[in-house]
Design a protein around this motif. Sequence first.
Motif, PDB file in Angstrom:
ATOM      1  N   PRO A 250     -37.639  20.011  55.192  1.00  0.00           N
ATOM      2  CA  PRO A 250     -36.625  20.581  56.116  1.00  0.00           C
ATOM      3  C   PRO A 250     -36.828  22.021  55.936  1.00  0.00           C
ATOM      4  O   PRO A 250     -37.206  22.830  55.421  1.00  0.00           O
ATOM      5  CB  PRO A 250     -35.550  20.077  55.364  1.00  0.00           C
ATOM      6  N   THR A 251     -36.064  22.741  57.296  1.00  0.00           N
ATOM      7  CA  THR A 251     -35.870  23.896  57.426  1.00  0.00           C
ATOM      8  C   THR A 251     -34.181  24.358  57.819  1.00  0.00           C
ATOM      9  O   THR A 251     -33.579  23.590  58.403  1.00  0.00           O
ATOM     10  CB  THR A 251     -36.610  24.395  59.006  1.00  0.00           C
ATOM     11  N   VAL A 252     -33.908  25.262  56.911  1.00  0.00           N
ATOM     12  CA  VAL A 252     -32.759  25.941  57.066  1.00  0.00           C
ATOM     13  C   VAL A 252     -32.628  27.312  57.261  1.00  0.00           C
ATOM     14  O   VAL A 252     -33.288  28.044  56.544  1.00  0.00           O
ATOM     15  CB  VAL A 252     -31.819  25.578  55.777  1.00  0.00           C
ATOM     16  N   SER A 253     -32.360  27.496  58.449  1.00  0.00           N
ATOM     17  CA  SER A 253     -32.880  29.039  59.038  1.00  0.00           C
ATOM     18  C   SER A 253     -31.604  29.553  59.817  1.00  0.00           C
ATOM     19  O   SER A 253     -31.095  28.893  60.717  1.00  0.00           O
ATOM     20  CB  SER A 253     -34.028  29.091  59.678  1.00  0.00           C
ATOM     21  N   GLY A 254     -31.108  30.929  59.703  1.00  0.00           N
ATOM     22  CA  GLY A 254     -30.416  31.579  60.671  1.00  0.00           C
ATOM     23  C   GLY A 254     -29.095  31.249  60.610  1.00  0.00           C
ATOM     24  O   GLY A 254     -28.260  31.511  61.410  1.00  0.00           O
TER      25      GLY A 254
END
Length: 268
Positions: free
Chosen positions: A48-52
């Motif tokens: 997963p990506t958790v960004s910004g």
Amino acid sequence: NNEIINGSYGMYFYGGSSTSLENKTIVTNNTFENQYTYAIRLYYQNAPTVSGNIINGHPTNASYYGIYLGYCDNELVVSKNKVIIPAGGYGIEIYYCDATPGKRGLIVNNFVQIGGTSTAYGLYPYYATYQDFYYNSINITSTSATSGRAMYLYSGCSGINVKNNVLANNGGGYSFYCSVTTAGLVSSDYNDLYTTGANLAYWTANRADLAAWQAISLLDSNSVTANPNYTSTTDLHTFTSSLNGYATPIAGITDDIDGEARDASTPD
């Protein structure tokens, strides 16, 4: 680009099991306000990506979770998030997340601030493998001398890299607390390890200063102890000239939390 206000959980994705993972979930550029327990909770995920994201935690709950990733395997990315937790809790927890040498997890360019009077863990890998913590700025202002920990490496971790971070505890607790002392921490260097308290770090016992930490861990030979003089309690840009150009280049990381280019040879 959502604004998510109140509730117990802001965003909660839960896959089937540890052998049936949801694939490449992305949570990006959202604002989370005043959830009671979790802003972002991802469980049983692949890469997963958790960004910004901007996370403003609950004002009174002392067991609040900003970003919680459980059983999130392979190339997870947590980047450029700003996590503010007023009353205590956990900034970024990486729980039983299994990566591999060829598919490492990356926690990079995040701001985490946690206040309160009790538990405050900024970066918290827990039984996690092959995770890289690079260029994160932490400010613990919890007044707990024992449970305030900018970086808390829990038992069961392996293959962890910690570089170019500002791990500041302005509440008198630990900068770095390491409960695993064998293969868990592969490298740690070019960090700013700072506390206003009596003990900078923990490695089998309390270590009062950087020299004591270096002697027992055989790590952080190029690290420093400097007050980062953050712009404010929650704005973790630094005015400290002694940190200027003191990081080391890391391949593939070319900008910072603001999207500004990092110096290719002497980054901050």
